[in-house]
Design a protein around this motif. Structure first.
Motif, PDB file in Angstrom:
ATOM      1  N   LEU A 126       0.821  -1.199   0.000  1.00  0.00           N
ATOM      2  CA  LEU A 126       0.000   0.000   0.000  1.00  0.00           C
ATOM      3  C   LEU A 126       0.864   1.261   0.000  1.00  0.00           C
ATOM      4  O   LEU A 126       0.609   2.209  -0.755  1.00  0.00           O
ATOM      5  CB  LEU A 126      -0.941  -0.001   1.204  1.00  0.00           C
ATOM      6  N   ALA A 127       1.903   1.265   0.815  1.00  0.00           N
ATOM      7  CA  ALA A 127       2.791   2.425   0.870  1.00  0.00           C
ATOM      8  C   ALA A 127       3.515   2.618  -0.465  1.00  0.00           C
ATOM      9  O   ALA A 127       3.650   3.749  -0.954  1.00  0.00           O
ATOM     10  CB  ALA A 127       3.797   2.260   2.002  1.00  0.00           C
ATOM     11  N   LEU A 128       3.970   1.534  -1.059  1.00  0.00           N
ATOM     12  CA  LEU A 128       4.648   1.617  -2.358  1.00  0.00           C
ATOM     13  C   LEU A 128       3.703   2.124  -3.442  1.00  0.00           C
ATOM     14  O   LEU A 128       4.074   2.971  -4.260  1.00  0.00           O
ATOM     15  CB  LEU A 128       5.208   0.250  -2.750  1.00  0.00           C
ATOM     16  N   ALA A 129       2.466   1.648  -3.433  1.00  0.00           N
ATOM     17  CA  ALA A 129       1.488   2.090  -4.428  1.00  0.00           C
ATOM     18  C   ALA A 129       1.172   3.572  -4.257  1.00  0.00           C
ATOM     19  O   ALA A 129       1.075   4.309  -5.245  1.00  0.00           O
ATOM     20  CB  ALA A 129       0.215   1.257  -4.315  1.00  0.00           C
ATOM     21  N   ASN A 130       1.035   4.015  -3.015  1.00  0.00           N
ATOM     22  CA  ASN A 130       0.766   5.439  -2.763  1.00  0.00           C
ATOM     23  C   ASN A 130       1.911   6.315  -3.241  1.00  0.00           C
ATOM     24  O   ASN A 130       1.693   7.339  -3.887  1.00  0.00           O
ATOM     25  CB  ASN A 130       0.498   5.678  -1.279  1.00  0.00           C
ATOM     26  N   ARG A 131       3.140   5.920  -2.930  1.00  0.00           N
ATOM     27  CA  ARG A 131       4.306   6.691  -3.385  1.00  0.00           C
ATOM     28  C   ARG A 131       4.397   6.694  -4.899  1.00  0.00           C
ATOM     29  O   ARG A 131       4.711   7.713  -5.510  1.00  0.00           O
ATOM     30  CB  ARG A 131       5.591   6.129  -2.774  1.00  0.00           C
ATOM     31  N   SER A 132       4.119   5.546  -5.513  1.00  0.00           N
ATOM     32  CA  SER A 132       4.173   5.453  -6.968  1.00  0.00           C
ATOM     33  C   SER A 132       3.141   6.366  -7.615  1.00  0.00           C
ATOM     34  O   SER A 132       3.432   7.009  -8.630  1.00  0.00           O
ATOM     35  CB  SER A 132       3.928   4.012  -7.417  1.00  0.00           C
ATOM     36  N   MET A 133       1.964   6.429  -7.045  1.00  0.00           N
ATOM     37  CA  MET A 133       0.937   7.313  -7.590  1.00  0.00           C
ATOM     38  C   MET A 133       1.388   8.771  -7.550  1.00  0.00           C
ATOM     39  O   MET A 133       1.189   9.514  -8.515  1.00  0.00           O
ATOM     40  CB  MET A 133      -0.376   7.144  -6.827  1.00  0.00           C
ATOM     41  N   VAL A 166       4.527   9.896  -7.521  1.00  0.00           N
ATOM     42  CA  VAL A 166       5.626  10.069  -8.475  1.00  0.00           C
ATOM     43  C   VAL A 166       5.097  10.157  -9.902  1.00  0.00           C
ATOM     44  O   VAL A 166       5.483  11.059 -10.663  1.00  0.00           O
ATOM     45  CB  VAL A 166       6.655   8.917  -8.340  1.00  0.00           C
ATOM     46  N   PHE A 167       4.193   9.267 -10.265  1.00  0.00           N
ATOM     47  CA  PHE A 167       3.680   9.272 -11.631  1.00  0.00           C
ATOM     48  C   PHE A 167       2.800  10.494 -11.898  1.00  0.00           C
ATOM     49  O   PHE A 167       2.777  11.003 -13.020  1.00  0.00           O
ATOM     50  CB  PHE A 167       2.932   7.984 -11.946  1.00  0.00           C
ATOM     51  N   LEU A 168       2.112  10.989 -10.884  1.00  0.00           N
ATOM     52  CA  LEU A 168       1.328  12.203 -11.062  1.00  0.00           C
ATOM     53  C   LEU A 168       2.237  13.407 -11.301  1.00  0.00           C
ATOM     54  O   LEU A 168       1.975  14.226 -12.187  1.00  0.00           O
ATOM     55  CB  LEU A 168       0.432  12.453  -9.841  1.00  0.00           C
ATOM     56  N   VAL A 169       3.317  13.489 -10.549  1.00  0.00           N
ATOM     57  CA  VAL A 169       4.266  14.587 -10.741  1.00  0.00           C
ATOM     58  C   VAL A 169       4.916  14.501 -12.121  1.00  0.00           C
ATOM     59  O   VAL A 169       5.038  15.519 -12.828  1.00  0.00           O
ATOM     60  CB  VAL A 169       5.337  14.581  -9.623  1.00  0.00           C
ATOM     61  N   LEU A 170       5.321  13.292 -12.525  1.00  0.00           N
ATOM     62  CA  LEU A 170       5.900  13.125 -13.855  1.00  0.00           C
ATOM     63  C   LEU A 170       4.894  13.463 -14.955  1.00  0.00           C
ATOM     64  O   LEU A 170       5.252  14.068 -15.970  1.00  0.00           O
ATOM     65  CB  LEU A 170       6.416  11.696 -14.035  1.00  0.00           C
ATOM     66  N   PHE A 171       3.636  13.091 -14.763  1.00  0.00           N
ATOM     67  CA  PHE A 171       2.604  13.404 -15.738  1.00  0.00           C
ATOM     68  C   PHE A 171       2.431  14.910 -15.871  1.00  0.00           C
ATOM     69  O   PHE A 171       2.367  15.443 -16.979  1.00  0.00           O
ATOM     70  CB  PHE A 171       1.275  12.752 -15.337  1.00  0.00           C
ATOM     71  N   CYS A 172       2.360  15.604 -14.735  1.00  0.00           N
ATOM     72  CA  CYS A 172       2.191  17.061 -14.773  1.00  0.00           C
ATOM     73  C   CYS A 172       3.391  17.748 -15.424  1.00  0.00           C
ATOM     74  O   CYS A 172       3.228  18.707 -16.188  1.00  0.00           O
ATOM     75  CB  CYS A 172       1.962  17.606 -13.369  1.00  0.00           C
ATOM     76  N   GLY A 173       4.592  17.257 -15.132  1.00  0.00           N
ATOM     77  CA  GLY A 173       5.776  17.812 -15.778  1.00  0.00           C
ATOM     78  C   GLY A 173       5.767  17.571 -17.273  1.00  0.00           C
ATOM     79  O   GLY A 173       6.074  18.483 -18.063  1.00  0.00           O
ATOM     80  N   ILE A 216      -1.940   1.676 -13.038  1.00  0.00           N
ATOM     81  CA  ILE A 216      -1.449   0.403 -12.481  1.00  0.00           C
ATOM     82  C   ILE A 216      -1.176   0.551 -10.993  1.00  0.00           C
ATOM     83  O   ILE A 216      -1.508  -0.329 -10.194  1.00  0.00           O
ATOM     84  CB  ILE A 216      -0.209  -0.082 -13.251  1.00  0.00           C
ATOM     85  N   ALA A 217      -0.583   1.676 -10.592  1.00  0.00           N
ATOM     86  CA  ALA A 217      -0.316   1.919  -9.173  1.00  0.00           C
ATOM     87  C   ALA A 217      -1.619   2.029  -8.392  1.00  0.00           C
ATOM     88  O   ALA A 217      -1.717   1.546  -7.260  1.00  0.00           O
ATOM     89  CB  ALA A 217       0.512   3.194  -9.004  1.00  0.00           C
ATOM     90  N   TYR A 218      -2.637   2.622  -9.003  1.00  0.00           N
ATOM     91  CA  TYR A 218      -3.938   2.739  -8.327  1.00  0.00           C
ATOM     92  C   TYR A 218      -4.574   1.366  -8.136  1.00  0.00           C
ATOM     93  O   TYR A 218      -5.120   1.065  -7.064  1.00  0.00           O
ATOM     94  CB  TYR A 218      -4.872   3.657  -9.118  1.00  0.00           C
ATOM     95  N   VAL A 219      -4.505   0.522  -9.142  1.00  0.00           N
ATOM     96  CA  VAL A 219      -5.055  -0.833  -9.012  1.00  0.00           C
ATOM     97  C   VAL A 219      -4.285  -1.613  -7.943  1.00  0.00           C
ATOM     98  O   VAL A 219      -4.884  -2.352  -7.157  1.00  0.00           O
ATOM     99  CB  VAL A 219      -5.039  -1.553 -10.376  1.00  0.00           C
ATOM    100  N   THR A 220      -2.978  -1.427  -7.895  1.00  0.00           N
ATOM    101  CA  THR A 220      -2.168  -2.068  -6.860  1.00  0.00           C
ATOM    102  C   THR A 220      -2.602  -1.594  -5.477  1.00  0.00           C
ATOM    103  O   THR A 220      -2.690  -2.384  -4.534  1.00  0.00           O
ATOM    104  CB  THR A 220      -0.681  -1.773  -7.083  1.00  0.00           C
TER     105      THR A 220
END
Length: 73
Positions: A7-14, A16-23, A56-60
């Motif tokens: 759960l912690a890994l999935a939250n962190r991944s979400m 990170v990917f949101l920040v990368l998406f916005c960038g 994928i991170a959200y499903v995880t």
């Protein structure tokens, strides 16, 4: 891997990917005039990739919450 770590890994991944998406979004759409065409195409591809990885991170995250019997949000 324990459910809590998953759960912690999935939250962190979400995050990170949101920040990368916005960038990528800001570079692809706001900086497209100052970039070569190849870089602009790469940024648009990055948008698709980061969105998919976010999902994928959200499903995880949902899987980990289900295993821990938490309400799915």
């Amino acid at each position: 891997m324990s459910n809590q770590r998953l759960l912690a890994l999935a939250n962190r991944s979400m995050v990170v990917f949101l920040v990368l998406f916005c960038g990528s979004l800001s570079i692809a759409w706001l900086g497209e005039r100052s970039l070569p065409v190849g870089a602009t195409v790469f940024m648009h591809l990055t948008l698709v990739l980061t969105a998919a990885l976010f999902k994928i991170a959200y499903v995880t995250r949902l899987i980990a919450q289900d295993r821990m019997r938490q309400p799915l949000v």
